[in-house]
Design an enzyme around this catalytic site. Structure first.
Site, short mmCIF file in Angstrom:
data_model
loop_
_atom_site.label_atom_id
_atom_site.label_comp_id
_atom_site.label_asym_id
_atom_site.label_seq_id
_atom_site.Cartn_x
_atom_site.Cartn_y
_atom_site.Cartn_z
N CYS A 146 69.12 -6.92 39.13
CA CYS A 146 70.55 -7.21 39.24
C CYS A 146 70.86 -8.01 40.50
O CYS A 146 71.64 -8.97 40.47
CB CYS A 146 71.33 -5.90 39.24
SG CYS A 146 73.12 -6.10 39.34
N CYS A 157 72.48 0.07 38.12
CA CYS A 157 73.30 -0.93 38.81
C CYS A 157 74.46 -1.41 37.94
O CYS A 157 74.25 -2.03 36.90
CB CYS A 157 72.40 -2.12 39.19
SG CYS A 157 73.26 -3.49 39.94
#
Length: 350
Positions: free
Chosen positions: A92, A189
């Site tokens: 991410c 995330c």
């Protein structure tokens, strides 16, 4: 800005330092598939907006949902389907926060992207930038930045990397920030408080198979799918050891017969400890290491740095030898490569 206290104080410090800043929330996931779990994105947006109002800065919501699905969720699900143990948080940061979002910022006239990571960035004499662990070792998050490159690091800012967490909350309270007492988030995330097993159950079909004892091949149970397990896992196997003071641990996943391999959790458990590992897809934020060197590695988040011998093999791969055997290294996980506190880069376990 995630709606948490760390990015709130990052914005506070930048404002105090005289920077012209805009707060932005990356809208990556809204739990539209009704995965079990709390996905508090609406509250996070309101908290981030409230902080910006308090600081007197503009607030924007940037919709990156399609990019997140393509670059992070697809990577995550594909990895688990192939028997790997991916790290969506590291991906991410590389692909979204300092990838797509960084490009959005540049396209809209901004010079840098600042985050609430506990990490530090210093400029070197040659104009390059070094990525350094956060000063608060209990909160250091440099590991999650392992796969950034030098260009991404050049555009990154980590305003809180030098501050201990208790001091950070004090700064937030003194400034009257609405997030001063907000709990730290846990979970995938930007997916929220969603358990990984619930997430996988939604997208990866179960594929039941045998649980075999690695020492003698005896079947001791059944599993719903290899993607629910990782090397070194003790909890959730669902098979009693029937032996006093002994517990089973996952030591292998065998694709050809869909078998989950377990053994008693001990130093001699086959496959549990490794003295060397190969890594691929090496990414450096510093000059690549092209000769055999004694360095340090962090085998997973929150583990201490350990002594390694790094042996480049060409083609973005390397052999890594550990001074002390390491437990539970799973294919797909990330090894961070250090020279002391400085994070040089990393690679993916083969």
């Amino acid at each position: 800005m995630s709606g948490g206290v760390d990015s709130s104080v990052a914005a506070l410090l930048l404002k105090q330092q005289g920077h012209d800043i805009v707060g932005a929330y990356m809208k990556n996931w809204i739990n539209e598939d009704n995965v079990i779990g709390h996905c508090p994105w609406m509250q996070d947006i309101e908290d981030a907006r409230a902080v910006c109002d308090r600081l007197g800065i503009e607030f924007r919501v940037v919709n990156l949902m399609q990019d997140y699905r393509e670059r992070v969720v697809s990577y995550l699900l594909d990895g688990y389907k192939r028997g790997l143990t991916p790290n969506p948080d590291i991906m991410c940061n590389r692909e979204i926060k300092f990838g797509v979002f960084r490009q959005w910022a540049r396209d809209h006239g901004f010079d840098a992207v600042a985050t609430g990571h506990y990490a530090r960035r210093t400029e070197l004499a040659d104009g390059q930038f070094a990525l350094i662990e956060g000063a608060d070792k209990n909160k250091d998050q440099s590991y999650f930045l392992t796969l950034l490159n030098q260009a991404q690091l050049a555009d990154a800012r980590f305003p809180i990397g030098h501050i201990p967490k208790p001091d950070l909350r004090r700064l937030a309270a003194e400034a009257g920030l609405p997030t001063a007492a907000k709990k730290d988030s846990q979970g995938i995330c930007f997916i929220g408080e969603v358990k990984m097993q619930d997430f996988l159950r939604q997208y990866v079909p179960d594929q039941p198979g045998p649980i075999l004892r690695a020492t003698d091949g005896r079947e001791v149970g059944r599993h719903p799918g290899l993607h629910y397990y990782t090397i070194g896992q003790r909890k959730g196997i669902g098979v009693p050891s029937n032996t006093d003071n002994q517990a089973y641990v996952v030591v292998g996943k065998r694709a050809d017969d869909n078998a989950l391999l377990v053994a008693f959790d001990a130093a001699d458990a086959p496959g549990l400890f490794q003295t060397e590992v190969r890594v691929h897809s090496l990414q450096w934020n510093a000059s690549p290491v092209t000769s055999v060197q004694r360095l340090e590695g962090r085998v997973r988040y929150r583990d201490p740095r350990v002594a390694i011998e790094f042996i480049p093999e060409g083609g973005n791969t390397a052999l890594v030898r550990f001074e002390e055997p390491q437990r539970g290294l799973a294919s797909g996980q990330i090894l961070a490569i250090h020279d002391g506190e400085r994070l040089l880069g990393g690679g993916v376990y083969i």
